[in-house]
Design a protein around this motif. Structure first.
Motif, PDB file in Angstrom:
ATOM      1  N   MET A 137       0.833  -1.197   0.000  1.00  0.00           N
ATOM      2  CA  MET A 137       0.000   0.000   0.000  1.00  0.00           C
ATOM      3  C   MET A 137       0.873   1.255   0.000  1.00  0.00           C
ATOM      4  SD  MET A 137      -2.964  -1.202   2.694  1.00  0.00           S
ATOM      5  CE  MET A 137      -4.117   0.041   2.128  1.00  0.00           C
ATOM      6  N   HIS A 138       0.442   2.233  -0.787  1.00  0.00           N
ATOM      7  CA  HIS A 138       1.134   3.506  -0.871  1.00  0.00           C
ATOM      8  C   HIS A 138       0.133   4.595  -0.491  1.00  0.00           C
ATOM      9  CE1 HIS A 138       4.286   1.321  -3.020  1.00  0.00           C
ATOM     10  NE2 HIS A 138       3.343   0.828  -3.815  1.00  0.00           N
ATOM     11  N   GLY A 139      -0.154   4.688   0.795  1.00  0.00           N
ATOM     12  CA  GLY A 139      -1.105   5.681   1.282  1.00  0.00           C
ATOM     13  C   GLY A 139      -0.407   6.757   2.076  1.00  0.00           C
ATOM     14  N   LYS A 140      -1.203   7.640   2.633  1.00  0.00           N
ATOM     15  CA  LYS A 140      -0.654   8.698   3.460  1.00  0.00           C
ATOM     16  C   LYS A 140      -0.467   8.220   4.905  1.00  0.00           C
ATOM     17  CE  LYS A 140      -2.722  12.199   0.486  1.00  0.00           C
ATOM     18  NZ  LYS A 140      -3.706  13.306   0.341  1.00  0.00           N
ATOM     19  N   LYS A 141      -1.257   7.219   5.304  1.00  0.00           N
ATOM     20  CA  LYS A 141      -1.139   6.660   6.642  1.00  0.00           C
ATOM     21  C   LYS A 141      -0.733   5.186   6.608  1.00  0.00           C
ATOM     22  CE  LYS A 141      -4.692   9.818   8.426  1.00  0.00           C
ATOM     23  NZ  LYS A 141      -6.049   9.955   8.996  1.00  0.00           N
ATOM     24  N   LEU A 142      -1.242   4.472   5.628  1.00  0.00           N
ATOM     25  CA  LEU A 142      -0.960   3.040   5.499  1.00  0.00           C
ATOM     26  C   LEU A 142       0.081   2.848   4.408  1.00  0.00           C
ATOM     27  CD1 LEU A 142      -4.549   1.480   5.753  1.00  0.00           C
ATOM     28  CD2 LEU A 142      -2.901   1.951   7.587  1.00  0.00           C
ATOM     29  N   LYS A 143       1.225   2.327   4.793  1.00  0.00           N
ATOM     30  CA  LYS A 143       2.315   2.112   3.841  1.00  0.00           C
ATOM     31  C   LYS A 143       2.908   0.723   4.063  1.00  0.00           C
ATOM     32  CE  LYS A 143       3.656   7.029   4.125  1.00  0.00           C
ATOM     33  NZ  LYS A 143       3.278   7.452   2.764  1.00  0.00           N
ATOM     34  N   GLY A 144       3.386   0.151   2.982  1.00  0.00           N
ATOM     35  CA  GLY A 144       4.086  -1.117   3.095  1.00  0.00           C
ATOM     36  C   GLY A 144       3.209  -2.322   2.853  1.00  0.00           C
ATOM     37  N   ARG A 165       5.850  -7.518   8.618  1.00  0.00           N
ATOM     38  CA  ARG A 165       7.010  -6.885   9.232  1.00  0.00           C
ATOM     39  C   ARG A 165       7.866  -6.257   8.122  1.00  0.00           C
ATOM     40  NH1 ARG A 165       7.318  -8.152  14.513  1.00  0.00           N
ATOM     41  NH2 ARG A 165       6.154 -10.005  15.214  1.00  0.00           N
ATOM     42  N   ASP A 166       7.920  -4.947   8.098  1.00  0.00           N
ATOM     43  CA  ASP A 166       8.755  -4.220   7.151  1.00  0.00           C
ATOM     44  C   ASP A 166       9.159  -2.898   7.799  1.00  0.00           C
ATOM     45  OD1 ASP A 166       6.506  -2.615   7.011  1.00  0.00           O
ATOM     46  OD2 ASP A 166       5.908  -3.280   5.018  1.00  0.00           O
ATOM     47  N   LYS A 167       9.770  -2.020   7.054  1.00  0.00           N
ATOM     48  CA  LYS A 167      10.276  -0.785   7.644  1.00  0.00           C
ATOM     49  C   LYS A 167       9.161   0.158   8.123  1.00  0.00           C
ATOM     50  CE  LYS A 167      10.755   1.700   3.231  1.00  0.00           C
ATOM     51  NZ  LYS A 167      11.710   2.412   2.337  1.00  0.00           N
ATOM     52  N   TYR A 168       7.917  -0.090   7.671  1.00  0.00           N
ATOM     53  CA  TYR A 168       6.805   0.754   8.092  1.00  0.00           C
ATOM     54  C   TYR A 168       6.082   0.202   9.321  1.00  0.00           C
ATOM     55  CZ  TYR A 168       7.482   2.779   3.446  1.00  0.00           C
ATOM     56  OH  TYR A 168       8.026   3.381   2.344  1.00  0.00           O
ATOM     57  N   THR A 170       5.143  -0.712  13.041  1.00  0.00           N
ATOM     58  CA  THR A 170       5.343   0.004  14.304  1.00  0.00           C
ATOM     59  C   THR A 170       4.245  -0.385  15.280  1.00  0.00           C
ATOM     60  OG1 THR A 170       5.421   2.190  15.360  1.00  0.00           O
ATOM     61  CG2 THR A 170       4.032   1.972  13.424  1.00  0.00           C
ATOM     62  N   THR A 171       4.533  -0.222  16.548  1.00  0.00           N
ATOM     63  CA  THR A 171       3.496  -0.481  17.562  1.00  0.00           C
ATOM     64  C   THR A 171       2.664   0.760  17.841  1.00  0.00           C
ATOM     65  OG1 THR A 171       5.073   0.019  19.322  1.00  0.00           O
ATOM     66  CG2 THR A 171       4.835  -2.302  18.686  1.00  0.00           C
ATOM     67  N   ASP A 172       2.991   1.886  17.208  1.00  0.00           N
ATOM     68  CA  ASP A 172       2.190   3.101  17.381  1.00  0.00           C
ATOM     69  C   ASP A 172       0.789   2.882  16.823  1.00  0.00           C
ATOM     70  OD1 ASP A 172       4.415   4.271  18.459  1.00  0.00           O
ATOM     71  OD2 ASP A 172       4.987   5.330  16.608  1.00  0.00           O
ATOM     72  N   ASP A 173      -0.196   3.447  17.486  1.00  0.00           N
ATOM     73  CA  ASP A 173      -1.593   3.309  17.062  1.00  0.00           C
ATOM     74  C   ASP A 173      -1.882   4.294  15.939  1.00  0.00           C
ATOM     75  OD1 ASP A 173      -4.266   2.957  16.720  1.00  0.00           O
ATOM     76  OD2 ASP A 173      -4.848   3.422  18.789  1.00  0.00           O
ATOM     77  N   VAL A 174      -1.950   3.795  14.711  1.00  0.00           N
ATOM     78  CA  VAL A 174      -2.144   4.669  13.565  1.00  0.00           C
ATOM     79  C   VAL A 174      -3.541   5.291  13.547  1.00  0.00           C
ATOM     80  CG1 VAL A 174      -2.970   2.874  11.995  1.00  0.00           C
ATOM     81  CG2 VAL A 174      -1.728   4.849  11.062  1.00  0.00           C
ATOM     82  N   THR A 175      -4.518   4.663  14.242  1.00  0.00           N
ATOM     83  CA  THR A 175      -5.881   5.215  14.235  1.00  0.00           C
ATOM     84  C   THR A 175      -5.981   6.517  15.029  1.00  0.00           C
ATOM     85  OG1 THR A 175      -6.584   3.898  16.151  1.00  0.00           O
ATOM     86  CG2 THR A 175      -6.897   2.920  13.977  1.00  0.00           C
ATOM     87  N   LYS A 176      -4.924   6.839  15.792  1.00  0.00           N
ATOM     88  CA  LYS A 176      -4.929   8.122  16.500  1.00  0.00           C
ATOM     89  C   LYS A 176      -4.741   9.289  15.537  1.00  0.00           C
ATOM     90  CE  LYS A 176      -3.555   6.414  21.055  1.00  0.00           C
ATOM     91  NZ  LYS A 176      -2.552   6.472  22.148  1.00  0.00           N
ATOM     92  N   LYS A 177      -4.302   8.986  14.336  1.00  0.00           N
ATOM     93  CA  LYS A 177      -4.282  10.007  13.279  1.00  0.00           C
ATOM     94  C   LYS A 177      -5.703  10.113  12.738  1.00  0.00           C
ATOM     95  CE  LYS A 177       0.514   9.013  11.960  1.00  0.00           C
ATOM     96  NZ  LYS A 177       1.435   8.626  10.848  1.00  0.00           N
ATOM     97  N   ASP A 178      -6.486  10.989  13.367  1.00  0.00           N
ATOM     98  CA  ASP A 178      -7.935  10.937  13.184  1.00  0.00           C
ATOM     99  C   ASP A 178      -8.498  12.033  12.287  1.00  0.00           C
ATOM    100  OD1 ASP A 178      -7.460  13.021  14.856  1.00  0.00           O
ATOM    101  OD2 ASP A 178      -9.017  12.526  16.321  1.00  0.00           O
ATOM    102  N   LYS A 179      -7.656  12.643  11.454  1.00  0.00           N
ATOM    103  CA  LYS A 179      -8.138  13.677  10.540  1.00  0.00           C
ATOM    104  C   LYS A 179      -8.275  13.106   9.127  1.00  0.00           C
ATOM    105  CE  LYS A 179      -8.289  17.077  13.515  1.00  0.00           C
ATOM    106  NZ  LYS A 179      -7.368  18.212  13.463  1.00  0.00           N
ATOM    107  N   SER A 180      -9.234  13.651   8.394  1.00  0.00           N
ATOM    108  CA  SER A 180      -9.440  13.263   7.004  1.00  0.00           C
ATOM    109  C   SER A 180      -8.234  13.671   6.165  1.00  0.00           C
ATOM    110  CB  SER A 180     -10.693  13.936   6.453  1.00  0.00           C
ATOM    111  OG  SER A 180     -10.730  13.883   5.039  1.00  0.00           O
ATOM    112  N   VAL A 181      -7.801  12.797   5.249  1.00  0.00           N
ATOM    113  CA  VAL A 181      -6.691  13.140   4.362  1.00  0.00           C
ATOM    114  C   VAL A 181      -7.158  14.033   3.221  1.00  0.00           C
ATOM    115  CG1 VAL A 181      -5.390  11.050   4.890  1.00  0.00           C
ATOM    116  CG2 VAL A 181      -7.035  11.025   2.998  1.00  0.00           C
ATOM    117  N   VAL A 182      -8.479  14.240   3.118  1.00  0.00           N
ATOM    118  CA  VAL A 182      -9.033  15.092   2.066  1.00  0.00           C
ATOM    119  C   VAL A 182      -9.357  16.485   2.606  1.00  0.00           C
ATOM    120  CG1 VAL A 182     -10.955  15.413   0.463  1.00  0.00           C
ATOM    121  CG2 VAL A 182      -9.940  13.149   0.753  1.00  0.00           C
ATOM    122  N   SER A 183     -10.169  16.538   3.670  1.00  0.00           N
ATOM    123  CA  SER A 183     -10.636  17.825   4.188  1.00  0.00           C
ATOM    124  C   SER A 183      -9.861  18.293   5.411  1.00  0.00           C
ATOM    125  CB  SER A 183     -12.122  17.722   4.545  1.00  0.00           C
ATOM    126  OG  SER A 183     -12.299  16.818   5.629  1.00  0.00           O
TER     127      SER A 183
END
Length: 919
Positions: A137-144, A165-168, A170-183
């Protein structure tokens, strides 16, 4: 790929969602993840394939932690243009709530990606159908690298979304990035802005009729079923069947209070006669619920149906409307008896058969979709009985404010079960109107002819209870007609246990006639105040009232002279209540209706049945749970003789404790410990269920050189658990591992199994185990066995093998044994460990089982295997205090304290290093 399922769930004149769209990109496949705050917050994971978006609902959202396997439920395909949809789906529509574009980008196959979009898509489709999709995946939040893996033997399109398991990673909670990538807005900001909400420019239906001419000819429907693509697709799901005759309709149970639930539809409850209509090659026959002909009696309706150019079987209600647009049962009865003028309407709400196809197996929402498309306009006699979704409380308040009889609540996924009263359909009645049984009549006063008042009764269980008498609401003609029906029923036998007080002498009649009355209120003694006779219910029989009493409870709400609530509840995941609630994080269902208790003779608490699945008094019931019909039989059979606890009580317990026990049962093969005649009868274990259970049950194939091949039953959901209980499984015995990782247990368990030791000694042994585990920084979780021992769980997170789990338990119990050698033993043979507690580590083996948390045990007292806080594990604790009567109150107070057992698990390597330091 067809979008018919997507389209049939939506009304595009009521929602801003897109109808279609195609990809403009020739080189890349796109993905989008939308955060969707609907009835439950979730994430919609969508991948472009075949010109549409293949879609999965991910309750917890994606994770960048490879150890986190996220459940992903595959749903219907969405149009390509949905990838940019961000806004609000209004209430009353499928998926109502706020939607955000949480992430977007492009993706490609993990292995051997091509520069050709077509080749990549072909490869991905092959992986999709194989149930193992690996992508980059080549997203703004989801990669690899990610994988979507279909769960083996899953019947509900259940998948797992896993980060590689790749360079992207992490144990960080990606869902805490809670803003729209559009608006760049949060869900709350999108909802507050409200810049994409559909607004209607049409007036909403309020149930009023605008028709003044009952015999008005309806316009023929222009569309034919086979010409409508959406109907044609749904008809393919029907079963080919000949034209049916003499159908007995599906009946609803009475619920005590309205509720909100997105999985339910709500309709007006029409106060009229139920009518099944048979339209076949231009001929029409209308029958009552008892298969009596209504064709001549309501010829205006029959004439209107003849103009409806279809071959079908339709279910609906014949009503007579007032000028205010309210259905009047009195007007309808006058029309039926005397042919008096009335504004008839036939409100149709279901379709059972169409063009050679039996549709009763389709979900209600699909049957109603077909019916709505076919109804010939809404200005004549035939009216489509529309519905709203989710908002039952407001709808009920509106209905009662308008003086309607009440509302109907129906599960959107319910199939049509003929000649059966179901809890998939519920009626919520205006409690100022009820049906009563005529049990006698008094002499008339002065110039009153025939009789003075009718004596009214209502069944409570199988017993008739006096609820008052009514002398108003009659005309001279209706007095005469009713007297003519009463005279053949005169008897010397009083139907009540106690003779009620009346102002005039009473003549008793056989309790066979059902009437409808309205009243002002109910007194503290359970007597109707100012009841007014509204007419006979000739479509109903008194014996039916007795049969449904357990289901309908007592519409007069009387118990021991006090108002009470109905015993029936909605099978809903979102009804109002203060009952014990399970956090939704594990996907368990929520039994949320209010639980009431009453004191028993021994001061234990006993449920009144407010949350019961199975009604008091019925000996067997057929209930649809998650689309599966399950027959519950021998409900009065006593399973615990001393406590007089029945099979019904056991089944109702499992239904109420479902949100708590299911996470420890789901996706696990089961060893069925069946007690078909209760705890004192013969019992047997059943592990191989091949060919012996319902065909919808998931099974797991297990091969063993020592015991041969077996098919284990897998507990997949609520329906499976209730099916198991219906087989007489008093206790539930799941594997320690799930079918997704059958060789990797979720926990390690140490079983403290006493001989004739006191429970205080068991507690001392448990404290010794905790002392050792604390010393090596391992958090553990105790529970009673529900019998004489205790179980101590160590979470493993399905990361290790059974051999490793057994090794860990063996090391620990060896250390514990040297701490308390005087009353513990490592000897498995009971004859060689007399008077000592067996420190059992051998439970940690493949296919080995012990009682699940919150499982009942086939022991005196109906004890429950109950999770404990360690500060409760002290002298004075008893197993019997945790039983079928007390556990639900405990759960209401403390919740599921065992939940961390299903968590991440220990680091075994670090633990073993610390263990070695103790030796």
């Amino acid at each position: 790929m067809s979008l018919s399922l997507y389209k049939q769930k939506r009304s595009f004149n009521k929602t801003p969602e897109p109808e279609g769209g195609r990809s403009a990109s020739k080189n890349e496949l796109v993905f989008v993840v939308q955060k969707h705050d609907a009835s439950r917050l979730h994430y919609d994971f969508r991948l472009e394939m075949e010109g549409v978006l293949k879609s999965w609902a991910v309750p917890k959202g994606p994770s960048l932690d490879p150890t986190e396997k996220r459940l992903a439920m595959m749903v219907e395909d969405h149009p390509f243009d949905y990838r940019t949809f961000e806004g609000i789906i209004p209430k009353g529509n499928y998926g109502a709530g706020t939607v955000m574009v949480w992430d977007e980008g492009t993706y490609e196959p993990l292995h051997d990606p091509s520069t050709s979009k077509k080749e990549n898509e072909k490869k991905l489709l092959h992986e999709l159908h194989a149930g193992s999709l690996k992508i980059v995946m080549h997203g703004k939040k989801l990669k690899g690298e990610f994988a979507l893996v279909k769960i083996k033997n899953s019947e509900d399109n259940a998948w797992l979304l896993i980060k590689h398991r790749d360079k992207y990673a992490t144990t960080d909670d990606v869902t805490k990035k809670d803003k729209s990538v559009v608006s760049k807005r949060s869900l709350e900001q999108i909802e507050k802005a409200g810049d994409r909400i559909w607004k209607s420019n049409r007036s909403s239906s309020n149930g009023k009729s605008t028709s003044k001419t009952p015999a008005k000819k309806v316009e023929k429907k222009k569309i034919r079923p086979e010409e409508n693509e959406q109907i044609s697709e749904l008809l393919k799901k029907g079963k080919r069947a000949p034209f049916p005759h003499d159908v007995r309709p599906m009946l609803a149970s009475l619920a005590d209070e309205p509720f909100d639930d997105p999985e339910w539809l709500f309709e007006i409850k029409w106060d009229g006669y139920r009518g099944i209509s048979y339209l076949n090659k231009g001929k029409v026959e209308i029958q009552s619920r008892k298969n009596l002909s209504f064709t001549q009696k309501f010829s205006a309706v029959a004439d209107a149906l003849k103009e409806w150019d279809i071959d079908a079987v339709i279910d609906g209600e014949i009503v007579a409307m007032t000028d205010d647009g309210i259905a009047s049962f009195q007007r309808l009865q006058n029309y039926a008896n005397n042919g008096s003028a009335a504004q008839l309407e036939y409100h149709v709400f279901d379709i059972l058969w169409l063009n050679g196809k039996d549709l009763t197996c389709l979900p209600l929402i699909e049957r109603k979709f077909i019916l709505q498309k076919l109804v010939p306009g809404d200005s004549g006699i035939i009216r489509y009985s529309d519905h709203i979704e989710e908002n039952g409380r407001d709808f009920f308040r509106l209905a009662t404010a308008k003086g309607l009889e009440g509302i109907m609540a129906k599960r959107a996924d319910s199939v049509y079960t003929t000649n059966f009263r179901t809890r998939q359909w519920l009626k919520l009645k205006n409690n100022k109107i009820l049906e009563a049984i005529i049990c006698g009549f008094t002499e008339g006063r002065k110039s009153r002819k025939y009789f003075g008042a009718v004596i009214l009764g209502k069944y409570e269980g199988n017993k008739l209870i006096y609820i008052g008498h009514s002398g108003t609401g009659f005309t001279d003609k209706s007095l005469k007609e009713l007297d003519k029906k009463l005279q053949p029923l005169v008897t010397d036998k009083m139907p009540f246990d106690k003779k009620p007080k009346t102002n005039m002498p009473v003549t008793w009649v056989q309790p066979k006639l059902v009437c409808e009355v309205k009243y002002g209120e109910i007194t503290d003694e359970g007597i109707l105040r100012h009841p007014v006779f509204m007419g006979l219910r000739e479509d109903k029989e008194a014996k039916d009232e007795m049969n449904v009493e357990v289901v309908d409870a007592d519409e007069r709400n009387v118990s021991k002279g006090r108002p009470r609530s109905s015993t029936v509840r909605a099978e809903t995941s979102k009804a109002n209540s203060d009952a014990p609630k399970k956090p939704a994080t594990k996907g368990a269902i929520s039994i949320n209706d209010k639980t009431e208790h009453k004191a028993a003779g021994n001061n234990k608490k006993k449920t009144t049945g407010k949350n019961d699945l199975l009604a008091r008094g019925s000996k067997e019931e057929l209930i649809n749970i998650q689309g599966h019909e399950i027959k519950f039989t021998n409900l009065d059979k006593v399973y615990w003789p001393v406590e007089k606890i029945t099979k019904r009580d056991m089944l109702n317990y499992y239904y109420q404790v479902m949100p708590y026990i299911l996470p420890y049962m789901k996706d696990r093969p089961q060893s069925l410990n069946r007690h078909p005649n209760g705890i004192n009868g013969p019992s047997f274990y059943q592990k191989n269920v091949g060919g012996k259970v319902a065909d919808w049950i998931t099974t797991y194939d297990y091969q063993s050189d020592s015991s041969g091949d077996k098919k284990f039953l897998v507990c997949s959901d609520e329906a499976t658990l209730m099916y198991m209980a219906s087989l007489g499984c008093i206790e539930m015995n799941p594997w320690h591992s799930r079918i997704q990782s059958p060789e990797n247990p979720d926990w390690c368990v140490i079983d403290l199994d006493p001989d004739d030791n006191s429970f205080n000694q068991v507690i001392e042994a448990a404290q010794a185990v905790k002392k050792i585990l604390d010393a090596i920084d391992v958090t553990s979780y105790p529970k009673t066995s529900g019998s004489t021992g205790m179980h101590i769980y160590i979470p493993l997170g399905a990361k290790y093998s059974y051999d490793q789990s057994r090794m860990l338990a063996e090391i620990i119990v060896n250390i514990v044994y040297h701490e308390i050698p005087s009353f513990s033993s490592l000897e498995r043979n009971p004859s060689k460990r007399k008077g000592k507690i067996y420190l059992d580590f051998l439970q940690n083996r493949s296919i080995q089982t012990i009682a699940a948390p919150y499982s009942l045990r086939p022991k005196p007292g109906a004890t429950v295997s109950t999770p404990l806080n360690w500060d409760e594990v002290k002298k004075g604790l008893t197993v019997k205090q945790f039983n079928i009567h007390t556990i639900l109150d405990r759960l209401k107070n403390v919740g599921d304290i065992f939940e961390p057992v299903l968590g991440k698990g220990i680091d075994l390597l670090k633990t073993l290093k610390k263990v070695n330091s103790l030796r």
